[in-house]
Motif scaffolding. Structure first.
Motif, PDB file in Angstrom:
ATOM      1  N   GLN A 101       0.830  -1.210   0.000  1.00 50.99           N
ATOM      2  CA  GLN A 101       0.000   0.000   0.000  1.00 50.99           C
ATOM      3  C   GLN A 101       0.864   1.260   0.000  1.00 50.99           C
ATOM      4  O   GLN A 101       1.914   1.286   0.641  1.00 50.99           O
ATOM      5  CB  GLN A 101      -0.901   0.025   1.237  1.00 50.99           C
ATOM      6  N   PRO A 102       0.415   2.319  -0.681  1.00 47.76           N
ATOM      7  CA  PRO A 102       1.124   3.588  -0.555  1.00 47.76           C
ATOM      8  C   PRO A 102       0.824   4.199   0.809  1.00 47.76           C
ATOM      9  O   PRO A 102      -0.232   3.910   1.391  1.00 47.76           O
ATOM     10  CB  PRO A 102       0.510   4.447  -1.677  1.00 47.76           C
ATOM     11  N   PRO A 103       1.720   5.010   1.364  1.00 43.68           N
ATOM     12  CA  PRO A 103       1.382   5.709   2.609  1.00 43.68           C
ATOM     13  C   PRO A 103       0.108   6.522   2.384  1.00 43.68           C
ATOM     14  O   PRO A 103      -0.009   7.185   1.358  1.00 43.68           O
ATOM     15  CB  PRO A 103       2.591   6.624   2.844  1.00 43.68           C
ATOM     16  N   ALA A 104      -0.845   6.421   3.309  1.00 43.15           N
ATOM     17  CA  ALA A 104      -2.095   7.173   3.112  1.00 43.15           C
ATOM     18  C   ALA A 104      -1.786   8.670   3.067  1.00 43.15           C
ATOM     19  O   ALA A 104      -0.986   9.169   3.860  1.00 43.15           O
ATOM     20  CB  ALA A 104      -3.058   6.868   4.261  1.00 43.15           C
ATOM     21  N   ALA A 105      -2.400   9.375   2.115  1.00 44.90           N
ATOM     22  CA  ALA A 105      -2.256  10.843   2.078  1.00 44.90           C
ATOM     23  C   ALA A 105      -3.137  11.392   3.190  1.00 44.90           C
ATOM     24  O   ALA A 105      -4.334  11.098   3.241  1.00 44.90           O
ATOM     25  CB  ALA A 105      -2.696  11.382   0.730  1.00 44.90           C
ATOM     26  N   LEU A 106      -2.525  12.119   4.097  1.00 49.48           N
ATOM     27  CA  LEU A 106      -3.299  12.676   5.210  1.00 49.48           C
ATOM     28  C   LEU A 106      -4.020  13.919   4.707  1.00 49.48           C
ATOM     29  O   LEU A 106      -3.373  14.879   4.289  1.00 49.48           O
ATOM     30  CB  LEU A 106      -2.380  13.026   6.384  1.00 49.48           C
ATOM     31  N   THR A 107      -5.351  13.898   4.737  1.00 48.02           N
ATOM     32  CA  THR A 107      -6.111  15.055   4.254  1.00 48.02           C
ATOM     33  C   THR A 107      -7.015  15.575   5.360  1.00 48.02           C
ATOM     34  O   THR A 107      -7.496  14.801   6.191  1.00 48.02           O
ATOM     35  CB  THR A 107      -6.978  14.645   3.044  1.00 48.02           C
ATOM     36  N   GLY A 108      -7.184  16.895   5.356  1.00 40.70           N
ATOM     37  CA  GLY A 108      -8.100  17.503   6.327  1.00 40.70           C
ATOM     38  C   GLY A 108      -7.510  17.615   7.718  1.00 40.70           C
ATOM     39  O   GLY A 108      -8.234  17.858   8.686  1.00 40.70           O
ATOM     40  N   ARG A 232      13.678  -3.124  15.453  1.00 45.71           N
ATOM     41  CA  ARG A 232      13.071  -3.207  14.121  1.00 45.71           C
ATOM     42  C   ARG A 232      11.663  -2.599  14.141  1.00 45.71           C
ATOM     43  O   ARG A 232      11.264  -1.885  13.219  1.00 45.71           O
ATOM     44  CB  ARG A 232      13.022  -4.663  13.651  1.00 45.71           C
ATOM     45  N   ALA A 233      10.929  -2.877  15.228  1.00 46.54           N
ATOM     46  CA  ALA A 233       9.559  -2.333  15.322  1.00 46.54           C
ATOM     47  C   ALA A 233       9.592  -0.812  15.461  1.00 46.54           C
ATOM     48  O   ALA A 233       8.835  -0.103  14.805  1.00 46.54           O
ATOM     49  CB  ALA A 233       8.843  -2.954  16.530  1.00 46.54           C
ATOM     50  N   GLU A 234      10.508  -0.302  16.304  1.00 51.09           N
ATOM     51  CA  GLU A 234      10.581   1.149  16.515  1.00 51.09           C
ATOM     52  C   GLU A 234      11.042   1.876  15.257  1.00 51.09           C
ATOM     53  O   GLU A 234      10.511   2.916  14.893  1.00 51.09           O
ATOM     54  CB  GLU A 234      11.531   1.453  17.682  1.00 51.09           C
ATOM     55  N   LEU A 235      12.042   1.307  14.573  1.00 50.89           N
ATOM     56  CA  LEU A 235      12.567   1.978  13.376  1.00 50.89           C
ATOM     57  C   LEU A 235      11.542   1.964  12.245  1.00 50.89           C
ATOM     58  O   LEU A 235      11.454   2.912  11.465  1.00 50.89           O
ATOM     59  CB  LEU A 235      13.888   1.328  12.948  1.00 50.89           C
ATOM     60  N   GLN A 236      10.711   0.900  12.200  1.00 52.41           N
ATOM     61  CA  GLN A 236       9.645   0.888  11.188  1.00 52.41           C
ATOM     62  C   GLN A 236       8.621   1.989  11.481  1.00 52.41           C
ATOM     63  O   GLN A 236       8.201   2.715  10.578  1.00 52.41           O
ATOM     64  CB  GLN A 236       8.954  -0.473  11.148  1.00 52.41           C
ATOM     65  N   ALA A 237       8.262   2.146  12.774  1.00 54.95           N
ATOM     66  CA  ALA A 237       7.289   3.194  13.144  1.00 54.95           C
ATOM     67  C   ALA A 237       7.871   4.586  12.882  1.00 54.95           C
ATOM     68  O   ALA A 237       7.165   5.486  12.428  1.00 54.95           O
ATOM     69  CB  ALA A 237       6.901   3.042  14.609  1.00 54.95           C
ATOM     70  N   THR A 238       9.185   4.752  13.115  1.00 55.93           N
ATOM     71  CA  THR A 238       9.844   6.030  12.827  1.00 55.93           C
ATOM     72  C   THR A 238       9.831   6.307  11.324  1.00 55.93           C
ATOM     73  O   THR A 238       9.567   7.425  10.881  1.00 55.93           O
ATOM     74  CB  THR A 238      11.298   5.993  13.366  1.00 55.93           C
ATOM     75  N   CYS A 239      10.059   5.284  10.548  1.00 56.62           N
ATOM     76  CA  CYS A 239      10.066   5.416   9.081  1.00 56.62           C
ATOM     77  C   CYS A 239       8.662   5.737   8.569  1.00 56.62           C
ATOM     78  O   CYS A 239       8.487   6.634   7.739  1.00 56.62           O
ATOM     79  CB  CYS A 239      10.593   4.112   8.476  1.00 56.62           C
ATOM     80  N   TRP A 240       7.647   5.034   9.087  1.00 48.46           N
ATOM     81  CA  TRP A 240       6.270   5.304   8.669  1.00 48.46           C
ATOM     82  C   TRP A 240       5.814   6.690   9.122  1.00 48.46           C
ATOM     83  O   TRP A 240       5.046   7.341   8.423  1.00 48.46           O
ATOM     84  CB  TRP A 240       5.331   4.221   9.228  1.00 48.46           C
ATOM     85  N   SER A 241       6.305   7.151  10.269  1.00 45.64           N
ATOM     86  CA  SER A 241       5.967   8.501  10.716  1.00 45.64           C
ATOM     87  C   SER A 241       6.476   9.517   9.699  1.00 45.64           C
ATOM     88  O   SER A 241       5.770  10.463   9.330  1.00 45.64           O
ATOM     89  CB  SER A 241       6.595   8.787  12.081  1.00 45.64           C
ATOM     90  N   ALA A 242       7.686   9.295   9.199  1.00 40.88           N
ATOM     91  CA  ALA A 242       8.242  10.184   8.177  1.00 40.88           C
ATOM     92  C   ALA A 242       7.391  10.129   6.906  1.00 40.88           C
ATOM     93  O   ALA A 242       7.061  11.168   6.322  1.00 40.88           O
ATOM     94  CB  ALA A 242       9.682   9.780   7.870  1.00 40.88           C
ATOM     95  N   ALA A 243       6.988   8.922   6.523  1.00 43.84           N
ATOM     96  CA  ALA A 243       6.190   8.759   5.296  1.00 43.84           C
ATOM     97  C   ALA A 243       4.856   9.494   5.420  1.00 43.84           C
ATOM     98  O   ALA A 243       4.447  10.215   4.506  1.00 43.84           O
ATOM     99  CB  ALA A 243       5.960   7.270   5.045  1.00 43.84           C
ATOM    100  N   MET A 244       4.203   9.338   6.572  1.00 40.17           N
ATOM    101  CA  MET A 244       2.898   9.991   6.744  1.00 40.17           C
ATOM    102  C   MET A 244       3.057  11.514   6.832  1.00 40.17           C
ATOM    103  O   MET A 244       2.251  12.262   6.293  1.00 40.17           O
ATOM    104  CB  MET A 244       2.210   9.449   7.996  1.00 40.17           C
ATOM    105  N   THR A 245       4.133  11.985   7.487  1.00 39.76           N
ATOM    106  CA  THR A 245       4.351  13.428   7.619  1.00 39.76           C
ATOM    107  C   THR A 245       4.637  14.049   6.255  1.00 39.76           C
ATOM    108  O   THR A 245       4.127  15.110   5.930  1.00 39.76           O
ATOM    109  CB  THR A 245       5.505  13.699   8.605  1.00 39.76           C
TER     110      THR A 245
END
Ligand SMILES: [Zn+2]
Length: 307
Positions: A101-108, A232-245
């Motif tokens: 899946q692509p990172p969800a585009a955060l809208t609104g 591994r779990a923390e670094l994935q969440a850090t990476c996804w945080s960057a993607a969503m931001t």
């Protein structure tokens, strides 16, 4: 004929003004003419020349691109992600339907801002959490996963009780039940000084909720606890945080935001379950470039990539 002096003006009596004075007058005239020329040229462009210079920082032109061009992330080459390995003990965390899946585009979502009061902080965190969840619901429903929003709780001190027990952290996610997320005073302190702190922390904790829905958390806790699994779990969440931001449509992630994001990665607590400075900078930056959630698949890479 007399060689007509017209060209060679018959020498007039000695000029009244010293040569230096004459030269500087000539120079001044030239300058005025040039300035006039520039002014007329810009008028002919209908004033456009002036407008981009007033644009705020986030539309900074990068070298070679014209004024007003959208800032782009610096060119970077990332190693391709290895495929999941069915023989690996980590396979349960490596392979799931979220990866493609692509990172969800955060809208609104609300535009990022620092907070001043506890009430303002709670409202900003709650609004961001609801906006992130709302933005992911279409993907969750498409995957047939629960779209129930985890509860949001706040605590004043270092830690909080939860269905997962008592935990101390600026914020944490508990996967029990439909999930709950807890934000504490240490996050409030961060959110008072950095406008992207609410984005960074809320999106990170939502990353843990996605790990829970994708079966990553269950597969991880089925294995004997190791600090490497936590990293591994923390670094994935850090990476996804960057993607969503980077995919948050409520603001432009420009040069200033990029610089501040790297500064944060370079100053946040490293070591232990968070991973080394090097790993945090790697995954916290790689997420900004993520095209799919698999670009943050910290479970398929060698241990050297998640130190
Ligand atoms: Zn975390």
């Amino acid at each position: 004929m007399v060689k007509r002096a017209a060209r060679v003006r018959p020498r007039r009596a000695k000029p009244r003004y010293p040569r230096g004075v004459v030269m500087s007058v000539v120079a001044a005239v030239v300058v005025v003419l040039v300035a006039l020329g520039v002014f007329l040229a810009s008028r002919m462009l209908g004033g456009q020349a002036a407008a981009p210079e007033t644009e705020p920082a986030h539309d900074v032109a990068v070298s070679g691109a014209g004024p007003g061009a959208q800032w782009q992330l610096p060119e970077r080459r990332w190693e391709p992600m290895p495929p999941p390995d069915p023989a690996s003990p980590l396979h349960g965390m490596q392979a799931n339907d979220l990866n493609a899946q692509p990172p969800a585009a955060l809208t609104g979502c609300a535009a990022p801002a620092t907070v001043e009061t506890i009430e303002g902080w709670e409202a900003a965190v709650r609004a961001q959490w609801e906006c992130v969840h709302r933005s992911w619901v279409p993907t969750l429903e498409r995957l047939g996963w629960s779209a129930t929003a985890p509860t949001v709780q706040f605590f004043r001190g270092e830690g909080d009780d939860s269905e997962c027990g008592y935990l101390e952290a600026p914020a944490f996610y508990c996967s029990a039940g439909d999930g709950s997320v807890h934000f504490g005073a240490r996050h409030f302190d961060m959110a008072r000084i950095w406008k992207l702190s609410v984005n960074e922390m809320v999106n990170h904790e939502y990353g843990h909720h996605l790990q829970n829905l994708a079966g990553v958390t269950a597969a991880k806790v089925a294995l004997p606890w190791t600090i490497e699994l936590e990293r591994r779990a923390e670094l994935q969440a850090t990476c996804w945080s960057a993607a969503m931001t980077a995919h948050n449509a409520s603001f432009t992630f420009g040069q200033a935001e990029y610089g501040a994001w790297l500064e944060r990665l370079d100053s946040m607590r490293a070591g232990g379950v968070h991973g080394s400075r090097e790993s945090m900078l790697h995954w916290g930056t790689r997420g900004l470039y993520a095209k799919t959630m698999n670009d943050c698949n910290t479970w398929v890479v060698p241990e050297t990539h998640v130190t």
